[in-house]
Design an enzyme around this catalytic site. Sequence first.
Site, PDB file in Angstrom:
ATOM      1  N   ARG A  22     113.624  84.429  30.252  1.00 56.90           N
ATOM      2  CA  ARG A  22     112.619  85.361  30.767  1.00 56.90           C
ATOM      3  C   ARG A  22     111.387  84.588  31.200  1.00 56.90           C
ATOM      4  NH1 ARG A  22     113.400  90.490  26.632  1.00 56.90           N
ATOM      5  NH2 ARG A  22     115.624  90.631  27.092  1.00 56.90           N
ATOM      6  N   SER A 113     114.043  93.375  30.058  1.00 55.43           N
ATOM      7  CA  SER A 113     114.015  94.449  29.070  1.00 55.43           C
ATOM      8  C   SER A 113     112.690  95.190  28.998  1.00 55.43           C
ATOM      9  CB  SER A 113     114.385  93.867  27.713  1.00 55.43           C
ATOM     10  OG  SER A 113     114.500  94.886  26.777  1.00 55.43           O
ATOM     11  N   HIS A 114     112.008  95.082  27.881  1.00 53.97           N
ATOM     12  CA  HIS A 114     110.800  95.869  27.644  1.00 53.97           C
ATOM     13  C   HIS A 114     109.559  95.245  28.279  1.00 53.97           C
ATOM     14  CE1 HIS A 114     111.380  92.770  24.702  1.00 53.97           C
ATOM     15  NE2 HIS A 114     110.096  92.769  24.459  1.00 53.97           N
ATOM     16  N   LYS A 126     120.507  86.899  31.902  1.00 54.02           N
ATOM     17  CA  LYS A 126     121.306  86.406  30.785  1.00 54.02           C
ATOM     18  C   LYS A 126     122.785  86.506  31.111  1.00 54.02           C
ATOM     19  CE  LYS A 126     121.542  90.603  28.102  1.00 54.02           C
ATOM     20  NZ  LYS A 126     121.566  91.185  26.787  1.00 54.02           N
ATOM     21  N   ASP A 278     114.231 101.792  26.917  1.00 57.61           N
ATOM     22  CA  ASP A 278     113.430 100.702  27.488  1.00 57.61           C
ATOM     23  C   ASP A 278     113.883 100.313  28.890  1.00 57.61           C
ATOM     24  OD1 ASP A 278     115.802  99.444  26.816  1.00 57.61           O
ATOM     25  OD2 ASP A 278     114.833  97.557  26.289  1.00 57.61           O
ATOM     26  N   ASP A 280     115.858  98.103  30.213  1.00 62.41           N
ATOM     27  CA  ASP A 280     117.272  97.884  30.519  1.00 62.41           C
ATOM     28  C   ASP A 280     118.198  98.811  29.733  1.00 62.41           C
ATOM     29  OD1 ASP A 280     116.595  96.517  28.171  1.00 62.41           O
ATOM     30  OD2 ASP A 280     118.233  95.084  28.404  1.00 62.41           O
ATOM     31  N   ASP A 282     118.726  99.435  26.495  1.00 57.86           N
ATOM     32  CA  ASP A 282     119.394  99.136  25.225  1.00 57.86           C
ATOM     33  C   ASP A 282     118.570  99.531  24.006  1.00 57.86           C
ATOM     34  OD1 ASP A 282     117.588  97.103  25.563  1.00 57.86           O
ATOM     35  OD2 ASP A 282     119.027  95.462  25.321  1.00 57.86           O
ATOM     36  N   ARG A 283     117.296  99.870  24.213  1.00 61.00           N
ATOM     37  CA  ARG A 283     116.479 100.279  23.059  1.00 61.00           C
ATOM     38  C   ARG A 283     116.332 101.794  23.011  1.00 61.00           C
ATOM     39  NH1 ARG A 283     111.552  96.105  22.051  1.00 61.00           N
ATOM     40  NH2 ARG A 283     112.771  94.219  22.370  1.00 61.00           N
ATOM     41  N   THR A 345     117.418  87.525  14.364  1.00 57.91           N
ATOM     42  CA  THR A 345     117.011  88.446  15.420  1.00 57.91           C
ATOM     43  C   THR A 345     117.773  88.167  16.718  1.00 57.91           C
ATOM     44  OG1 THR A 345     114.831  88.740  14.480  1.00 57.91           O
ATOM     45  CG2 THR A 345     115.026  89.082  16.850  1.00 57.91           C
ATOM     46  N   GLU A 364     118.455  96.725  14.810  1.00 58.89           N
ATOM     47  CA  GLU A 364     117.271  95.899  14.657  1.00 58.89           C
ATOM     48  C   GLU A 364     116.047  96.803  14.554  1.00 58.89           C
ATOM     49  OE1 GLU A 364     117.433  91.868  16.675  1.00 58.89           O
ATOM     50  OE2 GLU A 364     118.010  93.210  18.291  1.00 58.89           O
ATOM     51  N   GLU A 365     115.016  96.262  13.892  1.00 58.95           N
ATOM     52  CA  GLU A 365     113.775  97.028  13.745  1.00 58.95           C
ATOM     53  C   GLU A 365     113.100  97.284  15.090  1.00 58.95           C
ATOM     54  OE1 GLU A 365     110.872  95.326  14.707  1.00 58.95           O
ATOM     55  OE2 GLU A 365     112.186  93.623  15.111  1.00 58.95           O
ATOM     56  N   SER A 366     113.456  96.486  16.097  1.00 59.20           N
ATOM     57  CA  SER A 366     112.797  96.544  17.401  1.00 59.20           C
ATOM     58  C   SER A 366     113.369  97.659  18.279  1.00 59.20           C
ATOM     59  CB  SER A 366     112.931  95.197  18.094  1.00 59.20           C
ATOM     60  OG  SER A 366     114.299  94.815  18.147  1.00 59.20           O
ATOM     61  N   LYS A 377     123.135  96.393  22.165  1.00 62.63           N
ATOM     62  CA  LYS A 377     122.543  97.603  21.620  1.00 62.63           C
ATOM     63  C   LYS A 377     122.531  98.659  22.710  1.00 62.63           C
ATOM     64  CE  LYS A 377     117.782  95.725  21.969  1.00 62.63           C
ATOM     65  NZ  LYS A 377     117.953  94.300  22.264  1.00 62.63           N
ATOM     66  N   ARG A 497     104.986  87.787  15.263  1.00 63.12           N
ATOM     67  CA  ARG A 497     105.357  89.089  14.728  1.00 63.12           C
ATOM     68  C   ARG A 497     105.282  89.031  13.204  1.00 63.12           C
ATOM     69  NH1 ARG A 497     107.020  91.228  19.419  1.00 63.12           N
ATOM     70  NH2 ARG A 497     108.704  90.314  20.641  1.00 63.12           N
TER      71      ARG A 497
HETATM   72  C1  VG1 Z   1     112.790  91.026  20.695  1.00 62.23           C
HETATM   73  C2  VG1 Z   1     113.166  91.816  19.459  1.00 62.23           C
HETATM   74  C3  VG1 Z   1     114.634  91.586  19.125  1.00 62.23           C
HETATM   75  C4  VG1 Z   1     115.485  91.965  20.343  1.00 62.23           C
HETATM   76  C5  VG1 Z   1     115.014  91.192  21.550  1.00 62.23           C
HETATM   77  C6  VG1 Z   1     115.739  91.609  22.809  1.00 62.23           C
HETATM   78  O1  VG1 Z   1     112.957  89.641  20.447  1.00 62.23           O
HETATM   79  O2  VG1 Z   1     112.350  91.459  18.376  1.00 62.23           O
HETATM   80  O3  VG1 Z   1     114.965  92.346  17.997  1.00 62.23           O
HETATM   81  O4  VG1 Z   1     116.836  91.677  20.095  1.00 62.23           O
HETATM   82  O5  VG1 Z   1     113.619  91.409  21.774  1.00 62.23           O
HETATM   83  O6  VG1 Z   1     115.599  92.967  23.021  1.00 62.23           O
HETATM   84  P1  VG1 Z   1     111.744  88.675  20.059  1.00 62.23           P
HETATM   85  O7  VG1 Z   1     112.331  87.286  19.983  1.00 62.23           O
HETATM   86  O8  VG1 Z   1     110.711  88.843  21.114  1.00 62.23           O
HETATM   87  O9  VG1 Z   1     111.231  89.155  18.749  1.00 62.23           O
HETATM   88  V1  VG1 Z   1     115.583  93.578  24.587  1.00 62.23           V
HETATM   89  O10 VG1 Z   1     115.704  95.204  24.477  1.00 62.23           O
HETATM   90  O11 VG1 Z   1     114.043  92.945  25.022  1.00 62.23           O
HETATM   91  O12 VG1 Z   1     116.739  92.765  25.425  1.00 62.23           O
HETATM   92 CO    CO Z   2     116.103  95.967  26.219  1.00 62.04          CO
END
Ligand code: VG1
Ligand code: CO
Length: 544
Positions: A22, A113-114, A126, A278, A280, A282-283, A345, A364-366, A377, A497
């Site tokens: 990214r 993603s987000h 990816k 989100d 893409d 997946d969240r 993670t 995941e908590e995210s 996810k 974090r």
């Molecule tokens: C974050 C989240 C992690 C998740 C990853 C990809 O990673 O904490 O739980 O799997 O994003 O999610 P990091 O390394 O920034 O903590 V997604 O929906 O952005 O592909």
């Molecule tokens: Co995502």
Amino acid sequence: MQIKTYNTTPYDDQKPGTSGLRKKVRVFQQPGYLENFVQAIFNSLEDFQGKTLVLGGDGRYFNREAIQIIIKIAAANGFGELIIGQGGLLSTPAASNIIRKYQAFGGIVLSASHNPGGPDEDFGIKYNVSNGGPAPEKVTDALYQNTKTISAYHSAEIDDINLDQIGEIDIDGLKIRIIDSVADYAELMADIFDFKLIKDSIAAGLITLRFDAMHAITGPYAKHILEDVLGAAPGSVFNAVPQEDFGGGHPDPNMVHAHELTEIMFSDHAPTFGAASDGDGDRNMIMGANIFVTPSDSLAIMAANARLIPAYAKGISGVARSMPTSQAVDRVAKALNLNCYETPTGWKFFGNLLDAGKITLCGEESFGSGSNHVREKDGLWAVLFWLNLIARKRQPVADIVSEHWQKYGRDIYCRHDYEAVDSATANGIVDHLRSQLASLPGKTWGDYSVQYADEFSYTDPVDNSVSANQGIRIGFSNGSRIVFRLSGTGTVGATLRIYIEKYQKDTDNLHQDSAIALQQLVDIAEQLCEVKKRTGRTEPDVIT
Ligand code: VG1
Ligand code: CO
């Protein structure tokens, strides 16, 4: 087909993070930058001649251009078939499903993603392997090594493909299929859940809902499934048209960024159910009238109730959660005698466990959860799981959560993010934490006495690969935890974090305010990591 070879020189910053590479769009737009990375992916793979590659992205700025570039490089490298979502669009879980369903060799998913999108924002790429999941570390390591030595890439001299026209074209033996982005995914969801029951519950008014697609990829999926198939009122899905810049926002489904939904759900005209997804797809964020369900609780509740869902009615084999995710699901696993795994993670660590049948659900908590139906996810899957659950239990979200806490206790949880911290300062914080680990056990602050302090290292139970340095864990004798780690998805500086969790089993005290309940642990976290002191900041950028 004419194939041209271009000389190139390596970029030194192409190490994939938690979920692919990214960077800012402008970084990707440098000459050869995307080309190098894509060629490096193919250089690190073997035996794909004549096979199928899936291609799609979340529709953010640069998605279409990137797809045209990748088509030409994939063609030149000898793939036999490319399956591409219409308009270049595929949500991450839909891409995973397509790879599995059509037995592709792998897939390339374009998404950050987000993270925000637009010319000055983020882009990402990816590679997913044939099980539909993100490439495991041994693949991303090989790919990274390749980016450091790459000297040429190959590209086919073909015209740009019309990505909007569904159908099949043949270019000198290369088959390119543009498919409906939604249809296969919608079919999969109908196989997993009791659509009739959900539809009847919506028709009867037992379920009213709002879904915030955040101007991102889930819009067309959610509109089709929730409104057209399940009969939710038109307009139930809002911000439903994917935009290249996500309407200028962060497509991150939490109460900070999905504030429109949050306001609706905490108003006196709240529907019974609210959700968001989100960039893409997946969240997921799950809400009920006047309640937000933490992702960690959502996973635990899904595990506890899985038998109510047709696809999991015979029971689940086990569960897994990422290390910083709360231990709520562990309590369910213990009570139900299920396998339970703690992984680093990132979704790539669940793949082996799912493939080996050791787990059925993971999260995941995210704001991420999923099952063995794909290897990513899946935001909309989680939403449908909850809708199916509500329809079966005929209970409001708040009651489902409350009953769960009564039975298992509550893991009060929050995460504090300090974003765009100077990298040297962030590394200094981690070094400082690391240097204290040996002396922490036994140390006590009020009710909190340190039981263990370590740096998480994971040994994959299937292939025995080891992933070290996956975050600092500090566990207290009363079950509380503080976890620190640096993000692997950001594009500016470092993001620290801090994950904070307190176990509450006293049934009179289950509904206390989480910020108040966690204050003492937040203070201990600052004493340990000194993020405020070292950065001069007074509070986190985002609290979820
Ligand atoms: C974050 C989240 C992690 C998740 C990853 C990809 O990673 O904490 O739980 O799997 O994003 O999610 P990091 O390394 O920034 O903590 V997604 O929906 O952005 O592909
Ligand atoms: Co995502």
